[in-house]
Scaffold this active site. Structure first.
Site, PDB file in Angstrom:
ATOM      1  N   LEU A   1       0.837  -1.205   0.000  1.00 27.17           N
ATOM      2  CA  LEU A   1       0.000   0.000   0.000  1.00 27.17           C
ATOM      3  C   LEU A   1       0.867   1.248   0.000  1.00 27.17           C
ATOM      4  O   LEU A   1       0.842   2.049  -0.928  1.00 27.17           O
ATOM      5  CB  LEU A   1      -0.924  -0.026   1.231  1.00 27.17           C
ATOM      6  CG  LEU A   1      -1.608   1.287   1.617  1.00 27.17           C
ATOM      7  CD1 LEU A   1      -2.562   1.745   0.524  1.00 27.17           C
ATOM      8  CD2 LEU A   1      -2.340   1.155   2.949  1.00 27.17           C
ATOM      9  N   ASP A   2       1.635   1.399   1.052  1.00 31.70           N
ATOM     10  CA  ASP A   2       2.500   2.572   1.235  1.00 31.70           C
ATOM     11  C   ASP A   2       3.763   2.072   1.922  1.00 31.70           C
ATOM     12  O   ASP A   2       3.778   1.955   3.147  1.00 31.70           O
ATOM     13  CB  ASP A   2       1.775   3.599   2.105  1.00 31.70           C
ATOM     14  CG  ASP A   2       2.643   4.791   2.491  1.00 31.70           C
ATOM     15  OD1 ASP A   2       3.731   4.940   1.922  1.00 31.70           O
ATOM     16  OD2 ASP A   2       2.228   5.553   3.387  1.00 31.70           O
TER      17      ASP A   2
END
Length: 459
Positions: free
Chosen positions: A133-134
């Protein structure tokens, strides 16, 4: 996904290291594609649980620090997925280089990992990182807009990117407005990191001991009360995203309103310290006894504890002081509750929070990620664009994924399939920060899974 079965068959094999909370979607999606997955964990029970209901998965016990055992298991597969703590990745990559097998991780490329780039190229292997995701989804949509703007002759004057993995608003019912699917330690340690970024052309630094006090309200949608603060070192992303023209570049974290001030108070009081104390060696000690010593209170009475707290930290106003004091009471710091094992303030606090801040059955998590681009065109016209992801997880206790597990685990599975199929051919230590590497993954996630950031032009 079924269209891939004839190509991949069941002869493609991967070794999945780890059985944490984001690993299930990775294993499930690979199983659907007919890929044999060997799930390896120190505890066989955890690996076996992850394999439940999967047709092509099997579980083994493996200590990754046993290099001979690690290489032996890697030799049986075409690719190893490392979803264990990032400190082990360089060791795993080195073992994979020796066996000439590909690697995928969701973690940032560390210096120790990057040092193996030439060896990985010489071994002819792909080591694909930063695809969760990040980091991960954030890269895919940053690169997309930046390359589109550059191709059209524009400049990126500013780039703001904020991400938060949070409880859904209706589940944020504690003083921190936060809940844990995993150990709180990493989240609390992140609150101690020094942050660096560019603002209005200048490089700025925020010391870790003041980080949370710099949090400011940040509006994405009016219905959410977010605060944002910078995350670690954003400065390399001028080069990584090829935006040397960016005057402002900040990558940061989102929390619900009030959380940063509370965490800053925990920091100011010494509760995020890893220093061992004799008085914290006894797990039967009460919190009020330990807390009084941590904050230097003369007694364990609540008035004296409140005075000691007030002398070690600052509050914006009386309302904030009352709110945070109520939160300290809720944690149990003024009470006879036992500190548990840990030996230092951070670990004892983590053990307490882990018990009090779990997702209850039926509760769900929530992920918000937004990029905001300040664009200037060749004619001087200015424009603001956003790319936004707003995702709710399935309820705790259901068969579905949490938002965090889905948005980390599924991109990882897609990258694994693309490396195995030869769609990703580049060798060495890679991350999806160029259009050539990011765009094929972005399109596949959008088409096959509906995972995408919604893009808007605001002005």
């Amino acid at each position: 996904m079924d269209a891939m079965l004839p190509f991949l068959g069941t002869s493609k094999k991967v070794l999945l290291l780890g059985a944490g909370f984001v690993t299930r979607p990775t294993a499930v999606e690979l199983d659907k594609a007919g890929i044999k997955v060997t799930v390896a964990c120190r505890t066989l029970e955890s690996a076996t649980k992850l394999c439940e209901g999967l047709q092509y998965a099997n579980a083994i016990s493996l200590d990754v620090s046993d290099n001979m055992a690690l290489e032996r298991e890697i030799s049986h597969v075409g690719l190893v997925i490392s979803l264990i703590p990032y400190t082990f990745h360089a060791m795993v990559i080195k073992a994979a280089i020796n066996q000439k097998k590909h690697v995928v991780t969701t973690s940032y490329v560390s210096d120790a990992m990057m040092a193996l780039d030439q060896e990985a190229k010489d071994a002819g292997i792909t080591v694909f990182n930063e695809i969760g995701l990040d980091p991960g989804l954030d890269h895919l949509y940053a690169v997309k807009t930046i390359s589109e703007v550059h191709k059209a002759g524009g400049k990126i004057n500013s780039f703001l990117s904020y991400c938060g993995g949070l409880p859904a608003p209706e589940c944020s019912d504690n003083p921190l407005g936060y809940k844990f699917s995993w150990s709180p330690r990493g989240v609390l340690l992140a609150a101690r990191n020094t942050a660096q970024f560019y603002k209005d052309g200048k490089k700025e630094t925020v010391a870790g001991d003041k980080l949370m006090s710099t949090a400011k309200p940040y509006q994405i949608y009016p219905g959410y009360a977010f605060e944002a603060y910078p995350n670690r070192d954003s400065t390399p992303f001028r080069e990584r995203y090829d935006i040397p023209e960016a005057e402002t570049l900040i990558r940061g974290t989102l929390r619900y309103q009030g959380n940063p001030a509370f965490v800053q108070t925990l920091r100011d009081l010494g509760l995020l310290s890893e220093d061992k104390h004799d008085f914290m060696q006894n797990p039967e000690a009460s919190w009020k006894d330990a807390f009084s010593k941590i904050v230097g209170s003369s007694t364990t009475t609540e008035p004296d504890l409140v005075w000691a707290v007030s002398s070690k930290t600052k509050f914006a106003d009386t309302d904030e002081k009352d709110r945070i004091m109520a939160g300290l009471r809720w944690i149990g710091l003024f009470s006879d509750e036992k500190i548990g094992s840990g030996g230092n303030p951070l670990d004892c606090l983590c053990a307490t929070l882990e018990k009090k801040m779990q997702y209850e059955k039926g509760e769900r998590d929530f992920v918000m990620l937004q990029h905001k681009f300040g664009i200037e065109w060749s004619d001087g016209r200015k424009e603001t664009r956003t790319s936004t992801l707003c995702e709710y997880g399935e309820p705790e206790g259901s068969d579905g994924y949490s938002a965090m597990a889905k948005l980390v685990g599924v991109p990882c599975a897609v990258a694994v399939q693309m490396v195995l199929s030869g769609e990703i051919k580049d060798k060495g230590i890679l991350a999806p920060v160029t259009p050539e590497l990011s765009e094929p993954i972005r399109l596949k996630l959008q088409k096959d899974y509906g995972i995408e950031l919604k893009e808007k032009t605001l002005a």
